[in-house]
Design a protein around this motif. Sequence first.
Motif, mmCIF file in Angstrom:
data_model
loop_
_atom_site.group_PDB
_atom_site.id
_atom_site.type_symbol
_atom_site.label_atom_id
_atom_site.label_comp_id
_atom_site.label_asym_id
_atom_site.label_seq_id
_atom_site.Cartn_x
_atom_site.Cartn_y
_atom_site.Cartn_z
ATOM 1 N N VAL A 78 0.588 -0.905 0.180
ATOM 2 C CA VAL A 78 -0.370 0.434 -0.391
ATOM 3 C C VAL A 78 0.979 1.451 -0.193
ATOM 4 C CG1 VAL A 78 -1.755 1.297 1.261
ATOM 5 C CG2 VAL A 78 -1.866 -1.415 0.931
ATOM 6 N N ARG A 79 1.623 0.823 0.625
ATOM 7 C CA ARG A 79 2.695 1.947 0.597
ATOM 8 C C ARG A 79 3.336 2.948 -0.436
ATOM 9 N NH1 ARG A 79 6.109 0.124 4.807
ATOM 10 N NH2 ARG A 79 4.798 0.010 6.266
ATOM 11 N N PRO A 80 4.151 1.936 -0.954
ATOM 12 C CA PRO A 80 4.328 2.668 -2.153
ATOM 13 C C PRO A 80 3.049 2.853 -3.360
ATOM 14 C CG PRO A 80 5.481 0.322 -2.357
ATOM 15 C CD PRO A 80 4.414 1.129 -0.652
ATOM 16 N N VAL A 81 2.033 2.295 -3.155
ATOM 17 C CA VAL A 81 0.791 3.395 -3.776
ATOM 18 C C VAL A 81 0.867 4.863 -3.613
ATOM 19 C CG1 VAL A 81 -1.469 3.039 -4.500
ATOM 20 C CG2 VAL A 81 0.130 0.768 -4.754
ATOM 21 N N ILE A 82 0.290 4.652 -2.258
ATOM 22 C CA ILE A 82 0.243 5.809 -1.839
ATOM 23 C C ILE A 82 1.685 7.196 -2.229
ATOM 24 C CG2 ILE A 82 -0.270 7.537 0.244
ATOM 25 C CD1 ILE A 82 -1.765 4.606 1.470
ATOM 26 N N ALA A 83 2.151 6.378 -1.624
ATOM 27 C CA ALA A 83 3.937 7.502 -2.899
ATOM 28 C C ALA A 83 3.475 7.619 -3.812
ATOM 29 C CB ALA A 83 4.929 6.714 -2.403
ATOM 30 N N GLU A 84 3.358 6.903 -4.723
ATOM 31 C CA GLU A 84 3.316 7.212 -6.164
ATOM 32 C C GLU A 84 1.817 8.233 -6.577
ATOM 33 O OE1 GLU A 84 3.486 5.313 -10.579
ATOM 34 O OE2 GLU A 84 3.027 4.043 -8.861
ATOM 35 N N LEU A 85 0.938 8.512 -6.036
ATOM 36 C CA LEU A 85 -0.452 9.533 -6.079
ATOM 37 C C LEU A 85 -0.156 10.425 -5.632
ATOM 38 C CD1 LEU A 85 -2.851 6.534 -4.788
ATOM 39 C CD2 LEU A 85 -3.220 7.530 -6.874
ATOM 40 N N ARG A 86 0.973 10.642 -4.614
ATOM 41 C CA ARG A 86 1.170 11.914 -3.713
ATOM 42 C C ARG A 86 2.314 12.797 -4.893
ATOM 43 N NH1 ARG A 86 2.058 10.151 2.345
ATOM 44 N NH2 ARG A 86 -0.377 9.917 2.818
ATOM 45 N N ARG A 87 3.134 11.523 -5.573
ATOM 46 C CA ARG A 87 4.404 12.319 -6.044
ATOM 47 C C ARG A 87 3.965 12.735 -7.393
ATOM 48 N NH1 ARG A 87 7.165 8.125 -6.782
ATOM 49 N NH2 ARG A 87 6.579 6.841 -8.697
ATOM 50 N N ARG A 88 2.788 11.482 -8.063
ATOM 51 C CA ARG A 88 2.654 11.981 -9.184
ATOM 52 C C ARG A 88 1.318 13.384 -9.700
ATOM 53 N NH1 ARG A 88 2.152 6.711 -13.513
ATOM 54 N NH2 ARG A 88 1.441 7.986 -14.475
ATOM 55 N N PHE A 89 0.758 12.991 -9.003
ATOM 56 C CA PHE A 89 -0.337 13.922 -8.887
ATOM 57 C C PHE A 89 -0.650 15.586 -8.292
ATOM 58 C CE2 PHE A 89 -1.923 9.421 -10.360
ATOM 59 C CZ PHE A 89 -1.987 10.480 -12.350
ATOM 60 N N GLU A 90 0.267 14.993 -6.867
ATOM 61 C CA GLU A 90 0.129 16.734 -6.005
ATOM 62 C C GLU A 90 -1.513 16.472 -4.898
ATOM 63 O OE1 GLU A 90 0.965 19.937 -7.568
ATOM 64 O OE2 GLU A 90 3.701 19.025 -7.808
ATOM 65 N N VAL A 91 -1.627 14.912 -4.582
ATOM 66 C CA VAL A 91 -2.815 15.111 -4.229
ATOM 67 C C VAL A 91 -2.514 14.683 -3.335
ATOM 68 C CG1 VAL A 91 -4.005 14.487 -6.238
ATOM 69 C CG2 VAL A 91 -3.220 12.211 -4.709
ATOM 70 N N ALA A 92 -3.791 14.647 -2.126
ATOM 71 C CA ALA A 92 -3.795 14.674 -0.809
ATOM 72 C C ALA A 92 -3.538 12.373 -0.680
ATOM 73 C CB ALA A 92 -4.458 14.843 0.045
#
Length: 99
Positions: free
Chosen positions: A26-40
Amino acid sequence: MVYIGAVELDVLFDDVRSLKQKRSLVRPVIAELRRRFEVAAAEAGYTDLHRRSLIGVAAVAADGGHVREVLDACERLVAARPELELLAARHRMLGPEDD
């Protein structure tokens, strides 16, 4: 004007036998979402189940269309991950007319 959008991504992990193993996926998925899209983004549900997770993603912008595009892209990114299956995605929008 401010538009706020959120999507809940209900995911299932295939061959996971522990909460520790689930968190490592789960951690890498959340990190990629935050990094690529600048979302919470955060794991927001099913924290006690080792094969399921509810990932919450939120975005804020001055254009509602942009918020929808970003959240749709987040959904596509998660759906494309080979280590999980996207079971459902629930979108919500809040805009100036929602006072």
